[in-house]
Design a protein around this motif. Structure first.
Motif, short mmCIF file in Angstrom:
data_model
loop_
_atom_site.label_atom_id
_atom_site.label_comp_id
_atom_site.label_asym_id
_atom_site.label_seq_id
_atom_site.Cartn_x
_atom_site.Cartn_y
_atom_site.Cartn_z
N GLU B 100 -3.33 -4.79 -3.21
CA GLU B 100 -4.46 -4.26 -2.46
C GLU B 100 -5.78 -4.65 -3.14
O GLU B 100 -6.75 -5.02 -2.49
N VAL B 258 -7.20 1.90 -6.02
CA VAL B 258 -7.92 1.24 -4.93
C VAL B 258 -9.33 1.77 -4.73
O VAL B 258 -10.08 1.24 -3.93
N SER B 308 -5.67 1.60 2.26
CA SER B 308 -5.05 0.87 1.15
C SER B 308 -4.25 1.79 0.24
O SER B 308 -3.74 1.34 -0.78
N GLN B 337 -2.36 4.45 8.52
CA GLN B 337 -1.86 3.08 8.41
C GLN B 337 -1.00 2.71 9.61
O GLN B 337 -0.96 1.56 10.04
N PRO B 344 0.32 -1.11 3.10
CA PRO B 344 -0.47 -1.68 2.00
C PRO B 344 0.40 -2.27 0.90
O PRO B 344 1.43 -1.72 0.55
N LEU B 352 -6.66 -6.94 5.26
CA LEU B 352 -6.95 -5.51 5.34
C LEU B 352 -7.35 -5.16 6.77
O LEU B 352 -8.05 -5.93 7.43
#
Lengths: 141, 381
Positions: B100, B258, B308, B337, B344, B352
């Motif tokens: 990520e 992240v 992420s 997500q 991720p 992304l």
């Protein structure tokens, strides 16, 4: 819910289409609820999810976001990016039960004065139905 | 799928270290990154090792994650690719976070080879500090039973505990005690096995079935845990109650792999406001908790990094007030997500979600408009 509840609405609109819609509405002498606070951003793509969250936590009952129709964005793809961000923030609010229905996203073009007024009115009525935002009353946020 | 089988002489760890030594000797890689117990004995730190002799006393499979490995890799390669081949052994979640960070341009991955292993989870950092010796034993037992007892709550519901984004993988499931599998996941991994003359034609069927079985179990467990989590935190009241313990240390943000921003928005001048602002806000609500914007910090941070989030649980380890941050974030992350069908850290090529878009998507986010709205209203009046 008492009938005299007046929701506070923040209306984020892009500087090209959303605000243009508001302008057209005024040219046609159309009225939208006075409790809508227009907030001009250059492009809905530049709107951070934190702006939406901060509005909801600091006193807004609902947040409206209007940008150009698909393909009309002045910056080519800002409205598509905005749609993804709004999707994310709605998903977060939904997962945590903070009222994803308090965030609306609808395209309004420059000439669509009626659509602009309808959107504001419809959202206002919708918020009147679901009542005040519980987050804004809390002192521990 | 085929891989190599390595015999275990003393313990898995020694065999892994031997493998590293051979690799360094044959110049398959010039350096290794792996954790070593710190001198105080109750924690681990990543070391970039050039000298083979220092490999003694390292821990290939550490029982805790004090510093997320992605932070180590980002520290190493922030200014560009490594010039020498480096092998890094990390927990699967650390590798996913590294990928990520690579997508966020905070780490560069050329010349880095990642070695992962079947991870039974790690122990909560606070528990480990209390009694390292006893917890080392508990961790050793975890490799036998794989039921996740005593592990961190997010580890117990982790579904990406096996080979996912690495180049080489140590398969511990589905083997007897005398051996483990060394599985090449990418061409780079295959090249290393070839240059070390390790044949890769052993069947991995037993490993694959065991991984599949455990994954299925954990997926069900994860769904159930998230369902329970929702009943505990959903709604403004419950959520405020959960975060009401927060002491604004922002540790969760600082340790999060992240959360890479050099200047966090929530530490910026946007939140340094004149007293009138606070007084006005207090007036509206009756009172205002100080320092203000605790909820906004957590929700805002969530909105910035949730797509992420790899559910590594480092934030929860770092929280001095034991707020279940990682459990809440993993629950919200799964929902968010799923919206973009994005997982991720699994694929370096996959962009992304916030970087790309499709013209026809997310129609459910838009509020449909009907021409007749205002007319219908007039009729009602």
């Amino acid at each position: 819910m008492s009938k005299d509840f007046t929701p506070k609405i923040i209306y984020f609109m892009c500087g090209w289409c959303g605000t243009g819609g508001a302008e057209s509405a005024s040219a046609y002498h159309l009225y939208y609820p006075e409790n809508v606070l227009p907030f001009r951003v250059n492009c809905t793509g530049s709107l951070s999810p934190v702006h939406i969250l901060r509005s909801l936590i600091e006193g807004a009952d609902g947040v409206l976001i209007s940008g150009c129709h698909p393909g009309d964005c002045h910056y080519e793809d800002g409205n598509f990016r905005a749609r993804r961000r709004v999707g994310t923030i709605k998903s977060i609010l939904g997962s945590l039960g903070l009222g994803e229905e308090r965030v609306w996203f609808r395209y309004v073009a420059h000439g669509e004065g009626k659509r602009f007024v309808d959107t504001a009115t419809e959202f206002n009525d919708h918020l009147k139905k679901i009542g005040p935002n519980p987050l804004k009353e809390r002192s521990d946020t | 799928m085929k891989g190599s089988t390595l015999p275990v002489e003393k313990n898995i760890h020694e065999t892994v270290i031997d493998f590293f030594k051979k690799g360094l000797d044959k110049k398959c890689f010039e350096a290794v990154i792996l954790p070593k117990r710190v001198p105080s004995g109750d924690s681990f730190a990543y070391l970039l090792i050039k000298n083979e002799s220092i490999l003694e006393g390292t821990s290939a499979l550490p029982p805790v994650i004090p510093v997320q490995g992605a932070k180590a890799i980002s520290n190493l390669t922030r200014l560009g690719n490594a010039k020498e081949k480096i092998l890094a052994i990390m927990h699967p979640c650390e590798i996913r976070a590294t990928i990520e960070l690579f997508k966020l341009k905070q780490a560069y991955l050329d010349n880095l080879i990642f070695l992962s292993f079947d991870c039974p989870g790690v122990l909560p950092l606070a528990d480990y500090l209390e009694n390292p010796e006893k917890n080392d034993q508990i961790y050793q037992q975890a490799f036998q039973k794989w039921e996740g007892k005593n592990m961190r709550p997010v580890c117990q519901i982790c579904t990406e505990f096996s080979a996912s984004a690495s180049d080489l993988h140590i398969g511990l499931l589905g083997t007897d005690k005398g051996k483990f599998f060394l599985i090449p996941v990418s061409p780079e991994g295959e090249a290393i096995l070839d240059s070390l003359d390790l044949k890769r034609d052993d069947s991995l069927d037993s490993w694959e079935t065991e991984v599949k079985k455990l994954k299925k179990e954990k997926e069900d467990k994860r769904k159930e845990a998230h369902r329970v989590q929702k009943t505990e935190v959903k709604g403004p009241d419950k959520l405020s109650e959960t975060f009401s313990k927060c002491i604004n240390c922002h540790n969760c943000m600082r340790v999060c792999p992240v959360c890479y921003c050099r200047q966090c928005y929530f530490d910026s001048d946007a939140f340094k406001l004149p007293s009138e602002n606070f007084i006005k806000r207090a007036e509206k609500r009756g009172s205002l908790r100080l320092p203000a914007d605790t909820m906004l910090f957590h929700l805002g941070r969530m909105s910035h990094m949730i797509l992420s989030c790899v559910s590594c649980g480092t934030c929860e380890d770092a929280c001095p007030m034991s707020i279940p941050v990682a459990q809440i974030f993993s629950m919200v992350a799964d929902d968010a997500q799923q919206l973009f069908d994005y997982k991720p850290g699994l694929n370096r090529e996959e962009p992304l979600p916030n970087v790309v878009y499709q013209e026809e998507e997310l129609q459910e986010v838009e509020k449909a408009y009907s021409e007749t709205y205002s007319k219908a209203e007039e009729k009602n009046v």
